[in-house]
Design a protein around this motif. Structure first.
Motif, PDB file in Angstrom:
ATOM      1  N   PHE A 145      11.460  28.070 -10.263  1.00  0.00           N
ATOM      2  CA  PHE A 145      11.943  26.868  -9.588  1.00  0.00           C
ATOM      3  C   PHE A 145      11.628  25.653 -10.452  1.00  0.00           C
ATOM      4  O   PHE A 145      10.703  25.657 -11.259  1.00  0.00           O
ATOM      5  CB  PHE A 145      11.309  26.710  -8.201  1.00  0.00           C
ATOM      6  CG  PHE A 145       9.833  26.368  -8.227  1.00  0.00           C
ATOM      7  CD1 PHE A 145       9.402  25.047  -8.221  1.00  0.00           C
ATOM      8  CD2 PHE A 145       8.881  27.370  -8.271  1.00  0.00           C
ATOM      9  CE1 PHE A 145       8.056  24.732  -8.252  1.00  0.00           C
ATOM     10  CE2 PHE A 145       7.532  27.067  -8.294  1.00  0.00           C
ATOM     11  CZ  PHE A 145       7.118  25.743  -8.289  1.00  0.00           C
ATOM     12  N   VAL A 146      12.439  24.617 -10.259  1.00  0.00           N
ATOM     13  CA  VAL A 146      12.234  23.334 -10.936  1.00  0.00           C
ATOM     14  C   VAL A 146      12.484  22.224  -9.917  1.00  0.00           C
ATOM     15  O   VAL A 146      13.457  22.285  -9.153  1.00  0.00           O
ATOM     16  CB  VAL A 146      13.188  23.150 -12.141  1.00  0.00           C
ATOM     17  CG1 VAL A 146      13.015  21.767 -12.761  1.00  0.00           C
ATOM     18  CG2 VAL A 146      12.939  24.226 -13.202  1.00  0.00           C
ATOM     19  N   LEU A 147      11.618  21.240  -9.900  1.00  0.00           N
ATOM     20  CA  LEU A 147      11.846  20.040  -9.105  1.00  0.00           C
ATOM     21  C   LEU A 147      12.674  19.082  -9.949  1.00  0.00           C
ATOM     22  O   LEU A 147      12.274  18.716 -11.052  1.00  0.00           O
ATOM     23  CB  LEU A 147      10.516  19.393  -8.722  1.00  0.00           C
ATOM     24  CG  LEU A 147       9.489  20.288  -8.016  1.00  0.00           C
ATOM     25  CD1 LEU A 147       8.228  19.498  -7.725  1.00  0.00           C
ATOM     26  CD2 LEU A 147      10.076  20.867  -6.751  1.00  0.00           C
ATOM     27  N   PHE A 148      13.836  18.681  -9.436  1.00  0.00           N
ATOM     28  CA  PHE A 148      14.732  17.788 -10.173  1.00  0.00           C
ATOM     29  C   PHE A 148      14.702  16.404  -9.535  1.00  0.00           C
ATOM     30  O   PHE A 148      15.050  16.249  -8.362  1.00  0.00           O
ATOM     31  CB  PHE A 148      16.160  18.340 -10.160  1.00  0.00           C
ATOM     32  CG  PHE A 148      17.171  17.434 -10.828  1.00  0.00           C
ATOM     33  CD1 PHE A 148      17.300  17.415 -12.201  1.00  0.00           C
ATOM     34  CD2 PHE A 148      17.970  16.598 -10.064  1.00  0.00           C
ATOM     35  CE1 PHE A 148      18.212  16.575 -12.820  1.00  0.00           C
ATOM     36  CE2 PHE A 148      18.897  15.758 -10.665  1.00  0.00           C
ATOM     37  CZ  PHE A 148      19.015  15.747 -12.055  1.00  0.00           C
ATOM     38  N   ASN A 149      14.258  15.420 -10.298  1.00  0.00           N
ATOM     39  CA  ASN A 149      14.169  14.040  -9.806  1.00  0.00           C
ATOM     40  C   ASN A 149      13.274  13.947  -8.578  1.00  0.00           C
ATOM     41  O   ASN A 149      13.451  13.071  -7.732  1.00  0.00           O
ATOM     42  CB  ASN A 149      15.560  13.483  -9.477  1.00  0.00           C
ATOM     43  CG  ASN A 149      15.536  11.964  -9.339  1.00  0.00           C
ATOM     44  OD1 ASN A 149      14.803  11.283 -10.058  1.00  0.00           O
ATOM     45  ND2 ASN A 149      16.323  11.420  -8.421  1.00  0.00           N
ATOM     46  N   ARG A 150      12.337  14.855  -8.467  1.00  0.00           N
ATOM     47  CA  ARG A 150      11.345  14.816  -7.402  1.00  0.00           C
ATOM     48  C   ARG A 150      10.055  15.393  -7.951  1.00  0.00           C
ATOM     49  O   ARG A 150      10.036  16.532  -8.418  1.00  0.00           O
ATOM     50  CB  ARG A 150      11.773  15.655  -6.189  1.00  0.00           C
ATOM     51  CG  ARG A 150      12.583  14.879  -5.181  1.00  0.00           C
ATOM     52  CD  ARG A 150      11.774  13.788  -4.512  1.00  0.00           C
ATOM     53  NE  ARG A 150      12.606  12.975  -3.645  1.00  0.00           N
ATOM     54  CZ  ARG A 150      13.235  11.866  -4.034  1.00  0.00           C
ATOM     55  NH1 ARG A 150      13.126  11.472  -5.279  1.00  0.00           N
ATOM     56  NH2 ARG A 150      13.944  11.165  -3.190  1.00  0.00           N
ATOM     57  N   GLY A 151       8.988  14.623  -7.912  1.00  0.00           N
ATOM     58  CA  GLY A 151       7.719  15.113  -8.402  1.00  0.00           C
ATOM     59  C   GLY A 151       6.745  15.376  -7.284  1.00  0.00           C
ATOM     60  O   GLY A 151       6.953  14.996  -6.131  1.00  0.00           O
ATOM     61  N   GLN A 152       5.689  16.075  -7.606  1.00  0.00           N
ATOM     62  CA  GLN A 152       4.531  16.203  -6.746  1.00  0.00           C
ATOM     63  C   GLN A 152       3.309  15.779  -7.566  1.00  0.00           C
ATOM     64  O   GLN A 152       3.379  15.676  -8.792  1.00  0.00           O
ATOM     65  CB  GLN A 152       4.372  17.640  -6.238  1.00  0.00           C
ATOM     66  CG  GLN A 152       5.363  18.009  -5.157  1.00  0.00           C
ATOM     67  CD  GLN A 152       5.048  19.356  -4.522  1.00  0.00           C
ATOM     68  OE1 GLN A 152       4.688  20.311  -5.194  1.00  0.00           O
ATOM     69  NE2 GLN A 152       5.204  19.438  -3.218  1.00  0.00           N
ATOM     70  N   GLU A 153       2.217  15.540  -6.881  1.00  0.00           N
ATOM     71  CA  GLU A 153       1.028  15.073  -7.584  1.00  0.00           C
ATOM     72  C   GLU A 153       0.554  16.067  -8.637  1.00  0.00           C
ATOM     73  O   GLU A 153      -0.011  15.677  -9.654  1.00  0.00           O
ATOM     74  CB  GLU A 153      -0.099  14.802  -6.577  1.00  0.00           C
ATOM     75  CG  GLU A 153       0.212  13.695  -5.572  1.00  0.00           C
ATOM     76  CD  GLU A 153       0.280  12.317  -6.210  1.00  0.00           C
ATOM     77  OE1 GLU A 153      -0.074  12.189  -7.405  1.00  0.00           O
ATOM     78  OE2 GLU A 153       0.685  11.364  -5.518  1.00  0.00           O
ATOM     79  N   ASP A 154       0.766  17.355  -8.405  1.00  0.00           N
ATOM     80  CA  ASP A 154       0.375  18.383  -9.368  1.00  0.00           C
ATOM     81  C   ASP A 154       1.322  18.340 -10.569  1.00  0.00           C
ATOM     82  O   ASP A 154       2.470  18.773 -10.499  1.00  0.00           O
ATOM     83  CB  ASP A 154       0.429  19.759  -8.682  1.00  0.00           C
ATOM     84  CG  ASP A 154      -0.032  20.886  -9.595  1.00  0.00           C
ATOM     85  OD1 ASP A 154      -0.278  20.632 -10.791  1.00  0.00           O
ATOM     86  OD2 ASP A 154      -0.154  22.027  -9.096  1.00  0.00           O
TER      87      ASP A 154
END
Length: 364
Positions: A145-154
């Protein structure tokens, strides 16, 4: 009588290769010489051949499907990005399954469970939240999986974003250099790391100049909320002389409200800076000065990262941030000292300098 279906064997005879070679040409990641690829593709076009994706899936144990989860398409950045992602995956032999979900963790978690039940090969989460527990579950199941234009603190999670802190910082520097002293921020969404990082960079740049925002209004990345925020800012006895807006989608509403409802001249009375540089930002109606979020480069990096995991078992590097250059147009006062360069292409490394942020910003 219906026409006989064109088969891989027909293509092999026309191209002068073996049938397994035809199958490899239409299987992503297979090694085939450029000459044979060209001959097979030409023969396939001439005969009108379409590869049997079901048979390919049965042979390889993969679905050649990428699941993409979106919360909305109202922001014009996402239709553009979605089209680019679709083109890139199609060129590699994959198709996309697009699912819409509200920005609620419990709903997104259920949608992703559904995608996994459909045996997608990988998942992209864009414009959505994702719970930490689900992140860990995807990792435990080895689901790429990849987060696209959305990050998380990790920061170790595979993700592709703009360099949001540095972009917000650059916006603050630009407005201060333009002589503005009452600068407001129509912010994105407090639950979005992108929005928080843009705000943190912007506030840091103002603080270095001995300033602070005259107001910061969380507008949830929604047009109607941004318009109401603009009305409230100009109902104050000390209205702002500049506004940094969390994305272009909201900035268009800010500009429309200023010009049509409040009778304010832009940039003579108030400068406006956005974030994204969607196509509409260059329209004469808006002529918006904005930070470019390079959709094409972000999509390319997302495809490379996800398929690297799927096809080659590559361990992703974690968060990848792509520079957001400032695109100068007519909605903001341009400081005399500010470097005027041609807008960098989304196809190549950006050339507009971006300040180096404080590495502790990720704690915002």
């Amino acid at each position: 009588m219906p026409e006989a279906r064109i088969t891989a064997a027909d293509v092999a005879r026309r191209a002068g290769v073996s049938q397994p070679t035809v199958s490899r040409v239409f299987t992503p990641g297979s090694r085939v010489s450029p000459d044979k690829i060209q001959r097979v593709q030409e023969a396939a076009r001439e005969l009108g051949y379409r590869p049997n994706t079901l048979a390919r899936s049965l042979n390889t144990g993969r679905s050649y499907t990428i699941g993409i989860v979106l919360a909305y398409l109202t922001n014009p950045f996402y239709p553009e990005a979605l089209q680019i992602l679709s083109e890139r995956f199609s060129a590699r032999g994959y198709h996309m399954m697009v699912i819409f979900a509200q920005n609620l963790e419990e709903e997104v978690d259920g949608v992703v469970e559904n995608l996994m039940a459909h045996q997608v090969d990988g998942i992209i989460l864009a414009s959505v939240s994702m719970s930490n527990s689900l992140t860990e579950r995807l990792r435990d199941l080895n689901m790429p999986f990849v987060l696209f234009n959305r990050g998380q603190e990790d920061r170790t999670l595979p993700s592709v974003t703009a360099a949001n802190y540095a972009g917000g910082y650059l916006a603050g520097q630009f407005l201060v250099a333009g002589g503005h002293r009452r600068i407001a921020h129509v912010a994105g969404w407090r639950k979005s790391l992108n929005g928080r990082d843009r705000q943190a960079g912007f506030v840091a740049a103002l603080a270095e100049a001995g300033q602070a925002p005259v107001a910061t209004i969380d507008s949830h990345f929604r047009r109607e909320v941004a318009a109401e925020a603009t009305r409230s800012l100009f109902a104050r006895p000390d209205p702002p002389d500049a506004i940094f807006v969390g994305n272009d989608h909201m900035a268009f509403a800010v500009l429309e409200t200023l010009r049509t409802e409040l009778g304010r001249a832009v940039p003579e009375d108030v400068s406006v800076v956005g974030y994204d540089d969607v196509a509409m930002a260059a329209w004469p109606t808006y002529d918006l000065t904005t930070l470019r979020q390079p959709a094409r480069r972000m999509a390319d990096e997302t495809v490379t990262m996800l398929l690297g995991m799927i096809e080659d078992g590559v361990t992703p590097m974690g968060r990848l941030e792509i520079e957001s250059p400032l695109i100068l147009r007519g909605s903001a006062r341009i400081p005399e000292s500010w470097p005027r360069t041609d807008p960098p292409s989304d196809q190549s490394p950006d050339t507009v300098p971006t300040p180096t942020p404080d590495p502790s910003h990720g704690q915002t």
